[in-house]
Design a protein around this motif. Structure first.
Motif, PDB file in Angstrom:
ATOM      1  N   SER A   6      -2.873   1.905  15.314  1.00  0.00           N
ATOM      2  CA  SER A   6      -3.120   1.134  14.092  1.00  0.00           C
ATOM      3  C   SER A   6      -4.381   1.608  13.396  1.00  0.00           C
ATOM      4  O   SER A   6      -4.413   1.741  12.163  1.00  0.00           O
ATOM      5  N   ARG A   7      -5.443   1.885  14.185  1.00  0.00           N
ATOM      6  CA  ARG A   7      -6.683   2.354  13.575  1.00  0.00           C
ATOM      7  C   ARG A   7      -6.486   3.714  12.899  1.00  0.00           C
ATOM      8  O   ARG A   7      -7.030   3.973  11.821  1.00  0.00           O
ATOM      9  N   VAL A   8      -5.705   4.580  13.518  1.00  0.00           N
ATOM     10  CA  VAL A   8      -5.476   5.905  12.929  1.00  0.00           C
ATOM     11  C   VAL A   8      -4.693   5.789  11.624  1.00  0.00           C
ATOM     12  O   VAL A   8      -5.078   6.372  10.595  1.00  0.00           O
ATOM     13  N   VAL A   9      -3.599   5.048  11.626  1.00  0.00           N
ATOM     14  CA  VAL A   9      -2.758   4.978  10.426  1.00  0.00           C
ATOM     15  C   VAL A   9      -3.437   4.209   9.302  1.00  0.00           C
ATOM     16  O   VAL A   9      -3.085   4.380   8.132  1.00  0.00           O
ATOM     17  N   ASN A  10      -4.433   3.384   9.636  1.00  0.00           N
ATOM     18  CA  ASN A  10      -5.159   2.654   8.598  1.00  0.00           C
ATOM     19  C   ASN A  10      -6.441   3.347   8.184  1.00  0.00           C
ATOM     20  O   ASN A  10      -7.219   2.801   7.398  1.00  0.00           O
ATOM     21  N   GLY A  11      -6.675   4.565   8.733  1.00  0.00           N
ATOM     22  CA  GLY A  11      -7.791   5.382   8.262  1.00  0.00           C
ATOM     23  C   GLY A  11      -9.152   4.958   8.762  1.00  0.00           C
ATOM     24  O   GLY A  11     -10.167   5.329   8.154  1.00  0.00           O
ATOM     25  N   HIS A  12      -9.233   4.201   9.852  1.00  0.00           N
ATOM     26  CA  HIS A  12     -10.538   3.806  10.370  1.00  0.00           C
ATOM     27  C   HIS A  12     -11.273   5.010  10.946  1.00  0.00           C
ATOM     28  O   HIS A  12     -10.660   5.932  11.513  1.00  0.00           O
ATOM     29  N   SER A  13     -12.594   5.001  10.826  1.00  0.00           N
ATOM     30  CA  SER A  13     -13.388   6.154  11.242  1.00  0.00           C
ATOM     31  C   SER A  13     -13.758   6.132  12.720  1.00  0.00           C
ATOM     32  O   SER A  13     -14.176   7.153  13.269  1.00  0.00           O
ATOM     33  N   ASN A  14     -13.623   4.976  13.381  1.00  0.00           N
ATOM     34  CA  ASN A  14     -14.068   4.874  14.777  1.00  0.00           C
ATOM     35  C   ASN A  14     -12.994   5.340  15.762  1.00  0.00           C
ATOM     36  O   ASN A  14     -12.661   4.661  16.729  1.00  0.00           O
ATOM     37  N   VAL A  15     -12.447   6.529  15.491  1.00  0.00           N
ATOM     38  CA  VAL A  15     -11.464   7.155  16.373  1.00  0.00           C
ATOM     39  C   VAL A  15     -11.875   8.606  16.554  1.00  0.00           C
ATOM     40  O   VAL A  15     -12.136   9.314  15.567  1.00  0.00           O
ATOM     41  N   VAL A  26      -5.478  11.545  -6.751  1.00  0.00           N
ATOM     42  CA  VAL A  26      -5.340  10.097  -6.558  1.00  0.00           C
ATOM     43  C   VAL A  26      -4.074   9.787  -5.767  1.00  0.00           C
ATOM     44  O   VAL A  26      -4.093   9.013  -4.803  1.00  0.00           O
ATOM     45  N   ALA A  27      -2.954  10.385  -6.174  1.00  0.00           N
ATOM     46  CA  ALA A  27      -1.680  10.100  -5.510  1.00  0.00           C
ATOM     47  C   ALA A  27      -1.708  10.518  -4.046  1.00  0.00           C
ATOM     48  O   ALA A  27      -1.206   9.802  -3.170  1.00  0.00           O
ATOM     49  N   GLU A  28      -2.298  11.683  -3.760  1.00  0.00           N
ATOM     50  CA  GLU A  28      -2.354  12.178  -2.386  1.00  0.00           C
ATOM     51  C   GLU A  28      -3.230  11.290  -1.512  1.00  0.00           C
ATOM     52  O   GLU A  28      -2.888  10.960  -0.380  1.00  0.00           O
ATOM     53  N   GLU A  29      -4.399  10.907  -2.026  1.00  0.00           N
ATOM     54  CA  GLU A  29      -5.299  10.071  -1.225  1.00  0.00           C
ATOM     55  C   GLU A  29      -4.733   8.668  -1.049  1.00  0.00           C
ATOM     56  O   GLU A  29      -4.883   8.050   0.015  1.00  0.00           O
ATOM     57  N   ALA A  30      -4.082   8.146  -2.070  1.00  0.00           N
ATOM     58  CA  ALA A  30      -3.447   6.837  -1.946  1.00  0.00           C
ATOM     59  C   ALA A  30      -2.355   6.875  -0.881  1.00  0.00           C
ATOM     60  O   ALA A  30      -2.283   5.987  -0.017  1.00  0.00           O
ATOM     61  N   ARG A  31      -1.530   7.918  -0.934  1.00  0.00           N
ATOM     62  CA  ARG A  31      -0.464   8.048   0.057  1.00  0.00           C
ATOM     63  C   ARG A  31      -1.029   8.155   1.469  1.00  0.00           C
ATOM     64  O   ARG A  31      -0.498   7.561   2.412  1.00  0.00           O
ATOM     65  N   ASN A  80      -9.539  17.439  -7.481  1.00  0.00           N
ATOM     66  CA  ASN A  80      -8.932  16.750  -6.340  1.00  0.00           C
ATOM     67  C   ASN A  80      -9.933  15.831  -5.669  1.00  0.00           C
ATOM     68  O   ASN A  80      -9.596  14.731  -5.220  1.00  0.00           O
ATOM     69  N   GLU A  81     -11.178  16.286  -5.589  1.00  0.00           N
ATOM     70  CA  GLU A  81     -12.232  15.464  -4.994  1.00  0.00           C
ATOM     71  C   GLU A  81     -12.478  14.204  -5.817  1.00  0.00           C
ATOM     72  O   GLU A  81     -12.749  13.129  -5.270  1.00  0.00           O
ATOM     73  N   VAL A  82     -12.375  14.328  -7.128  1.00  0.00           N
ATOM     74  CA  VAL A  82     -12.507  13.142  -7.991  1.00  0.00           C
ATOM     75  C   VAL A  82     -11.468  12.096  -7.602  1.00  0.00           C
ATOM     76  O   VAL A  82     -11.773  10.911  -7.449  1.00  0.00           O
ATOM     77  N   GLY A  83     -10.219  12.539  -7.446  1.00  0.00           N
ATOM     78  CA  GLY A  83      -9.154  11.611  -7.056  1.00  0.00           C
ATOM     79  C   GLY A  83      -9.418  10.970  -5.713  1.00  0.00           C
ATOM     80  O   GLY A  83      -9.223   9.760  -5.537  1.00  0.00           O
ATOM     81  N   VAL A  98     -10.155   6.850  -5.137  1.00  0.00           N
ATOM     82  CA  VAL A  98      -9.351   5.983  -4.269  1.00  0.00           C
ATOM     83  C   VAL A  98     -10.217   5.364  -3.181  1.00  0.00           C
ATOM     84  O   VAL A  98     -10.126   4.161  -2.899  1.00  0.00           O
ATOM     85  N   ASP A  99     -11.079   6.163  -2.552  1.00  0.00           N
ATOM     86  CA  ASP A  99     -11.942   5.635  -1.494  1.00  0.00           C
ATOM     87  C   ASP A  99     -12.826   4.508  -2.013  1.00  0.00           C
ATOM     88  O   ASP A  99     -12.995   3.471  -1.353  1.00  0.00           O
TER      89      ASP A  99
END
Length: 327
Positions: free
Chosen positions: A16-25, A78-83, A288-291, A295-296
């Motif tokens: 769950s932490r990995v798929v939700n993008g948490h950094s503590n992994v 934006v689309a890539e980072e959102a996905r 790409n970095e702007v996008g 999103v972040d």
């Protein structure tokens, strides 16, 4: 998720932490989980996640002038980072930057129950409209050349123009002429300001700009025809790569060599720039970095996290064959 955890040798909480993008992994654990996800072709249940988080898992994007290179590349980022973060995106485009158009587009996105909105309309006219809005969802804006803020992602276009102008002056050119971007764009204003600032800092002559009506090759070509009639011009900074291509085409048709007679620098470093003939010296901007950053930051605002000012993204001078010392 149980299958992924079993294959990766970790707990369901870790998956769950990995798929939700948490950094503590740890990176090794993350790699094992992502490999298991790919191997099992695991997809999260968007409806279930929306119920669990009380979110639609959808980000809105308001964009103006999609055919422009920068807007297209930012939208892709934006689309890539959102996905990557488990979000879909809903796009609404506007053909005019005015209060009514912006308000109607934002109302459409809010009616679609988006969790947050990214506005890709880096126009001078958009800023006062957006500053006066009061919406129930957070907004992050893309504003080229503006000072950094907590709700806007910016690029230091003025610095990029200074780097390009300085490069040409360092090659030995007495001054640099400018093919300006179309009026009303933040990028046009910032790039013009950087060009003027560098000429002033080096006590060089400021010559009249070659004005354009849009960001296209056609506009650059028209400016190039005028440049070809003026033998005093030996160095040109075009406000984007497409216009630089038009300038080079016009100069070549008029019997002038690039860079033998006129050195040309573009802006943006579009993927085709290296294949121009000659390869185009230009300013690289990481759209790409702007996008990704947009999103972040939007996800941070949606989560109620404190938002510090976002540093402007730094440009880079890419030197290729279209610039040389004057004859």
């Amino acid at each position: 998720m149980i299958d992924v955890a079993r294959l990766a040798g970790v707990s369901q909480q870790t998956v769950s932490r990995v798929v939700n993008g948490h950094s503590n992994v740890g990176s090794d654990v993350r790699d094992r989980v992502e490999h298991a996800i790919a191997q099992l072709r695991y997809n999260r249940n968007a409806a279930a996640r929306a119920l669990a988080t009380n979110r639609s898992m959808n980000l809105g994007v308001l964009s103006y002038s999609l055919p422009v290179h920068g807007s297209t590349m930012v939208l892709f980022g934006v689309a890539e980072e959102a996905r990557r973060n488990g979000y879909a995106t809903s796009l609404v485009s506007i053909s005019a930057v005015d209060s009514g158009s912006i308000r109607a587009a934002l109302d459409t996105l809010v009616a679609d129950s988006v969790d947050g909105i990214i506005v890709l309309a880096p126009m001078s006219a958009a800023e006062p409209v957006l500053n006066g809005l009061d919406l129930d969802v957070p907004i992050v804006r893309f504003e080229q050349g503006s000072p950094g803020s907590s709700h806007a992602v910016s690029m230091d276009d003025a610095l990029g123009a200074r780097l390009a102008t300085r490069h040409l002056l360092d090659l030995g050119h007495e001054s640099v002429w400018h093919v300006a971007g179309p009026p009303g764009w933040m990028a046009s204003d910032a790039r013009r300001a950087g060009w003027l600032a560098e000429l002033s800092a080096q006590h060089r002559t400021v010559n009249p700009e070659f004005m354009t009506v849009d960001w296209t090759v056609d506009s650059g070509y028209a400016a190039g025809l005028a440049i070809a009639e003026n033998p005093a011009v030996t160095a040109v900074l075009a406000a984007n790569d497409s216009m630089a291509l038009g300038v080079m085409k016009a100069l070549t048709e008029r019997g002038l060599a690039v860079p033998g007679d006129v050195s040309v620098v573009g802006f943006d470093d579009m993927s085709e720039a290296r294949y121009f003939q000659p390869g185009l010296t230009t300013i690289r901007l990481d759209f790409n970095e702007v996008g990704r950053v947009a999103v972040d930051r939007l996800l941070q605002l949606m989560g109620g996290e404190p938002a510090e000012s976002i540093p402007a993204i730094t440009p880079e001078l890419i030197v290729r064959a279209s610039t040389a010392a004057p004859r």
